[in-house]
Design a protein around this motif. Structure first.
Motif, PDB file in Angstrom:
ATOM      1  N   PRO A  57       0.828  -1.215   0.000  1.00 44.45           N
ATOM      2  CA  PRO A  57       0.000   0.000   0.000  1.00 44.45           C
ATOM      3  C   PRO A  57       0.862   1.264   0.000  1.00 44.45           C
ATOM      4  CG  PRO A  57      -0.580  -1.510   1.803  1.00 44.45           C
ATOM      5  CD  PRO A  57       0.750  -1.933   1.277  1.00 44.45           C
ATOM      6  N   LEU A  58       0.501   2.178  -0.871  1.00 40.20           N
ATOM      7  CA  LEU A  58       1.135   3.508  -0.851  1.00 40.20           C
ATOM      8  C   LEU A  58       0.374   4.395   0.121  1.00 40.20           C
ATOM      9  CD1 LEU A  58       2.009   4.225  -4.603  1.00 40.20           C
ATOM     10  CD2 LEU A  58       3.451   3.292  -2.801  1.00 40.20           C
ATOM     11  N   LEU A  59       0.243   3.935   1.332  1.00 38.32           N
ATOM     12  CA  LEU A  59      -0.437   4.660   2.399  1.00 38.32           C
ATOM     13  C   LEU A  59       0.560   4.869   3.527  1.00 38.32           C
ATOM     14  CD1 LEU A  59      -3.813   2.706   2.373  1.00 38.32           C
ATOM     15  CD2 LEU A  59      -3.293   4.893   1.263  1.00 38.32           C
ATOM     16  N   LEU A  60       0.349   5.924   4.301  1.00 39.40           N
ATOM     17  CA  LEU A  60       1.371   6.370   5.246  1.00 39.40           C
ATOM     18  C   LEU A  60       1.083   6.007   6.691  1.00 39.40           C
ATOM     19  CD1 LEU A  60       2.025   9.852   3.622  1.00 39.40           C
ATOM     20  CD2 LEU A  60       3.260   7.712   3.275  1.00 39.40           C
ATOM     21  N   GLY A  61       0.044   5.218   6.932  1.00 40.61           N
ATOM     22  CA  GLY A  61      -0.255   4.802   8.290  1.00 40.61           C
ATOM     23  C   GLY A  61      -1.445   3.878   8.310  1.00 40.61           C
ATOM     24  N   ARG A  62      -1.689   3.348   9.494  1.00 29.64           N
ATOM     25  CA  ARG A  62      -2.827   2.450   9.658  1.00 29.64           C
ATOM     26  C   ARG A  62      -4.136   3.246   9.661  1.00 29.64           C
ATOM     27  NH1 ARG A  62      -0.678  -0.039  15.101  1.00 29.64           N
ATOM     28  NH2 ARG A  62       0.023   2.133  15.231  1.00 29.64           N
ATOM     29  N   GLY A  63      -5.184   2.587   9.249  1.00 28.63           N
ATOM     30  CA  GLY A  63      -6.500   3.205   9.196  1.00 28.63           C
ATOM     31  C   GLY A  63      -7.471   2.267   8.514  1.00 28.63           C
TER      32      GLY A  63
END
Length: 358
Positions: A57-63
């Motif tokens: 994932p190109l995401l910057l944190g959990r959620g």
């Protein structure tokens, strides 16, 4: 896996990041999938594959996307064995990329600013009583005049006018150790008169009498302790780390950790998260908090992988310098491959896998 955005720059940015990843790992198949708003969508990308895949994932944190959306999409592709990597953030490589983007935007921590005027401290100039031009001269108030005299101000004894007997007066007689009786200072014999100049052997001959001394020839006044530079002033700079935001407390923890990593990379500059959505302070509120704490040079670091609506809104709230999103920075590309390797290490696949959703 990218989030997706209606901003056309988002797709171009993510595509450039994929190209950089491919250049770092030639021969490794890399595909792209989006959660929404852009094609290809992740479900279509997975449907076209067979065998095994690692989803980064190109995401910057959990959620929500990490905990719910991605596992649901993976479960809807039973024809694949899928490993899901952890999100990109927080990580020191992202702090490196954020620092680079701030520098590109023209921001500097400027850690040597003075507290009063915010000017750089000039350590080459001291008060008039202690100025040290060229770092080797004594202060004006302590300059020794006529290096062969002694007075109440601790000047050296004048041995150029000794009595005919060649003996020093009682008040400045040289002791066996070479010190004056009253002041304990070394007498200067570097400029004796012609009849009493010290030969190379270090002995002083005065009108035919030899006075043995263990004096070291002094070519100048004794060294004085140099003034200590002023202590560094507290940072007047501050940074707001602009992030998308989430109601998930784990997401806030990840962003706070990213802010701490960036602050350390900036040498101790305070970094406060500001959010485009969810709970927590907005970017504008974070700016006001830093201003109330005395930080008057505030920049905004864009904690987004690509341009989009949230990144634009946060940039508009910046009071000054605003950095570009992380984008295709080399450190981000290295981090994508690092997350890929971590996923393989946790549950190895049978062969090098296609990297999906990068």
């Amino acid at each position: 896996m990218a989030h997706g955005s209606r901003n056309p720059e988002a797709l171009r940015t993510v595509t450039a990041l994929l190209d950089r990843v491919r250049a770092l790992r030639p021969g490794l198949p890399v595909r792209l999938g989006h959660i929404e708003l852009n094609r290809p969508v992740l479900t279509d990308t997975l449907a076209a594959l067979r065998g095994e895949a690692v989803l980064v994932p190109l995401l910057l944190g959990r959620g929500y996307h990490i905990k719910q959306d991605i596992p649901d999409v993976a479960a809807a592709a039973p024809h694949l064995r899928i490993l899901i990597a952890t999100p990109l953030g927080p990580d020191p490589l992202l702090a490196e990329a954020l620092h680079a983007r701030l520098t590109e935007a023209g921001w500097s921590a400027d850690t040597g600013r003075t507290a009063e005027a915010g000017r750089l401290a000039d350590l080459s100039r001291f008060p008039e009583a202690g100025r040290t031009p060229e770092t080797c001269r004594l202060p004006e108030a302590g300059r020794l005049a006529g290096i062969g005299r002694i007075a109440e101000t601790d000047r050296l004894a004048d041995v150029s006018r000794l009595p005919e007997t060649g003996r020093t007066p009682e008040t400045c007689r040289l002791a066996d150790t070479g010190r004056t009786a009253e002041t304990g200072r070394l007498a200067d014999v570097s400029e004796l008169p012609e009849t009493g100049r010290a030969p190379e052997t270090g002995r002083a001959t005065q009108t035919g009498l030899r006075t043995q001394t263990s004096l070291r020839t002094q070519t100048g006044p004794p060294a004085q302790p140099r003034p200590r530079p002023p202590a560094p002033a507290p940072h007047t700079a501050g940074v707001v780390l602009a992030a998308a935001g989430s109601r998930d407390p784990d997401a806030a923890l990840d962003t706070a950790r990213a802010a701490a990593l960036l602050g350390a990379r900036l040498g101790g500059v305070p970094v406060l998260p500001g959010y485009a959505s969810g709970s927590g302070p907005t970017v504008s509120e974070a700016v006001r908090i830093l201003t109330a704490l005395g930080h008057d040079r505030i920049a905004v670091a864009s904690y987004f992988t690509a341009p989009g609506r949230f990144a634009t809104e946060c940039a508009e709230a910046a009071p000054g310098v605003v950095a570009a999103p992380l984008g295709a920075h080399p450190a981000v590309a290295r981090l994508v491959l690092h997350r890929y390797e971590q996923a393989l290490a946790s549950a190895p696949l049978s062969h090098p896998a296609a990297t999906v959703g990068v």
